[in-house]
Every structure is written in structure tokens, then in C-alpha cells.
Design a protein around this motif. Structure first.
Motif, short mmCIF file in Angstrom:
data_model
loop_
_atom_site.label_atom_id
_atom_site.label_comp_id
_atom_site.label_asym_id
_atom_site.label_seq_id
_atom_site.Cartn_x
_atom_site.Cartn_y
_atom_site.Cartn_z
N UNK A 1 1.07 -1.19 -0.25
CA UNK A 1 0.09 -0.13 0.21
C UNK A 1 0.90 1.29 -0.03
N UNK A 2 2.26 1.66 0.95
CA UNK A 2 3.05 2.58 0.75
C UNK A 2 3.86 3.02 -0.53
N UNK A 3 3.83 1.43 -0.65
CA UNK A 3 3.95 1.91 -1.98
C UNK A 3 3.67 2.20 -3.67
N UNK A 4 2.59 1.56 -3.63
CA UNK A 4 1.29 2.66 -4.65
C UNK A 4 0.94 3.04 -4.32
N UNK A 5 0.64 3.80 -2.98
CA UNK A 5 -0.15 5.27 -2.96
C UNK A 5 0.79 6.10 -1.65
N UNK A 6 2.09 6.54 -3.23
CA UNK A 6 3.14 7.77 -2.03
C UNK A 6 2.77 8.82 -1.43
N UNK A 7 1.85 9.60 -2.63
CA UNK A 7 1.36 10.28 -1.82
C UNK A 7 0.18 10.28 -0.75
N UNK A 8 -0.11 9.42 -0.48
CA UNK A 8 -1.00 9.42 0.64
C UNK A 8 -0.38 8.76 2.09
N UNK A 9 -0.05 9.41 3.05
CA UNK A 9 -0.64 9.45 4.64
C UNK A 9 -0.82 8.25 5.01
N UNK A 10 -0.03 7.08 5.70
CA UNK A 10 -0.83 5.64 6.35
C UNK A 10 -0.47 6.13 7.36
N UNK A 11 -1.79 5.70 8.57
CA UNK A 11 -1.25 6.22 10.08
C UNK A 11 -1.55 4.22 10.26
N UNK A 12 -0.65 3.64 10.70
CA UNK A 12 -1.56 2.50 11.21
C UNK A 12 -1.19 2.55 13.07
N UNK A 13 -2.72 1.69 13.21
CA UNK A 13 -2.47 2.25 14.89
C UNK A 13 -2.75 0.72 15.20
N UNK A 14 -2.08 0.57 15.92
CA UNK A 14 -1.35 -0.60 16.43
C UNK A 14 -1.90 -1.38 18.11
N UNK A 15 -3.22 0.18 18.42
CA UNK A 15 -3.74 -0.58 19.44
C UNK A 15 -3.56 -1.63 20.26
N UNK A 16 -4.36 -2.64 19.58
CA UNK A 16 -4.73 -3.78 19.87
C UNK A 16 -3.36 -5.02 20.02
N UNK A 17 -2.28 -4.48 19.47
CA UNK A 17 -0.74 -5.85 19.09
C UNK A 17 -0.65 -6.48 20.13
N UNK A 18 -0.68 -6.03 21.38
CA UNK A 18 -0.35 -6.75 22.11
C UNK A 18 -1.53 -7.56 22.92
N UNK A 19 -2.42 -7.63 22.49
CA UNK A 19 -3.98 -8.96 22.46
C UNK A 19 -2.83 -10.02 21.22
N UNK A 20 -2.47 -9.91 19.75
CA UNK A 20 -1.66 -10.66 19.28
C UNK A 20 -0.69 -11.73 19.69
N UNK A 21 -0.34 -12.34 19.53
CA UNK A 21 1.11 -13.18 20.02
C UNK A 21 1.38 -12.85 18.76
N UNK A 22 3.05 -13.02 18.63
CA UNK A 22 3.85 -12.85 17.42
C UNK A 22 3.96 -12.19 16.95
N UNK A 23 2.42 -10.35 16.52
CA UNK A 23 2.40 -9.66 16.34
C UNK A 23 3.19 -9.26 15.18
N UNK A 24 3.44 -8.79 13.60
CA UNK A 24 4.11 -8.60 13.19
C UNK A 24 4.48 -6.75 13.29
N UNK A 25 5.10 -6.05 13.93
CA UNK A 25 4.65 -4.84 14.34
C UNK A 25 5.18 -3.45 12.52
N UNK A 26 4.57 -2.80 12.25
CA UNK A 26 5.21 -1.92 11.19
C UNK A 26 6.28 -0.59 11.18
N UNK A 27 6.61 -0.83 12.52
CA UNK A 27 7.58 0.25 12.80
C UNK A 27 8.64 -0.21 12.34
#
Length: 103
Positions: free
Chosen positions: A28-54
Motif C-alpha cells: 500500500x505504501x509503495x502503491x500510494x506514495x502520496x497518501x499518508x498511512x497511519x497504522x494504529x497498533x492499539x491491539x497489537x499486544x493481544x496478538x501473539x507474534x504480531x509483526x509491527x509496522x514500526x
């Protein structure tokens, strides 16, 4: 070309629990370089092994990763509700150009 200036993504999403993979976010980031993406990982702690976008913030200036509170109650969160915000230092200037339009 997209006219969308900002896209907010809950990852993992609430209430359906959908998880975008890092490769999907990167595409998505590469396809739409003029769009700002905000990825909210509020619930990341609830998913074991979650891969963060950080780690992607090192490469993509149009990406902001946040960890919010109360995303499920307030879809557009006031800044004081953000627990953390991660963005590439040069990306701050791009984010400053984004505007959210009401309606």
C-alpha cells in the motif's frame, strides 16, 4: 492515482480482528506514495507474534505507526489519547502537509 491524503488503518482491526501483513502494508505504501498511512497498533499486544509496522518507518516517509487507546470508542483520536507515535524524522514534514476534511 489516489486523491486520499490520509488513511487510518487499525492493525489488528477491531472488531473483526483482521491483521494486515507487513508485505500488504508495504505494498500500500509503495502503491500510494502520496497518501499518508497511519497504522494504529492499539491491539497489537493481544496478538501473539504480531509483526509491527514500526520497522517500515525507517524506509517510508508516508508512514506513521501509533499505539492509541480507545480506538474502538473514538475512531479519530485526540493527540492526548496516543500512547506512542513512530515516524521517520523526515516524514514529519510530509505529515504536516496532510489535512483531514470533515464530510
Amino acid at each position: 492515482k489516489s486523491d486520499t491524503s490520509l488513511l487510518w488503518i487499525g492493525n489488528p482491526n477491531n472488531p473483526d480482528g483482521h491483521i494486515f501483513s507487513i508485505s500488504q502494508i508495504e505494498e500500500m505504501l509503495e502503491t500510494y506514495p502520496n497518501t499518508v498511512f497511519v497504522v494504529d497498533e492499539a491491539y497489537a499486544g493481544l496478538v501473539p507474534g504480531f509483526g509491527s509496522a514500526i520497522p517500515l518507518t525507517r524506509t517510508y516517509l508516508n508512514l506513521m505507526v501509533v499505539r492509541s487507546r480507545f480506538q474502538h470508542i473514538f475512531p479519530f483520536i485526540a493527540p492526548e489519547e496516543l500512547k506512542s507515535v513512530i515516524v521517520h524524522p523526515a516524514g514529519i514534514f510530509i505529515l504536516g502537509k496532510s489535512r483531514i476534511q470533515d464530510g
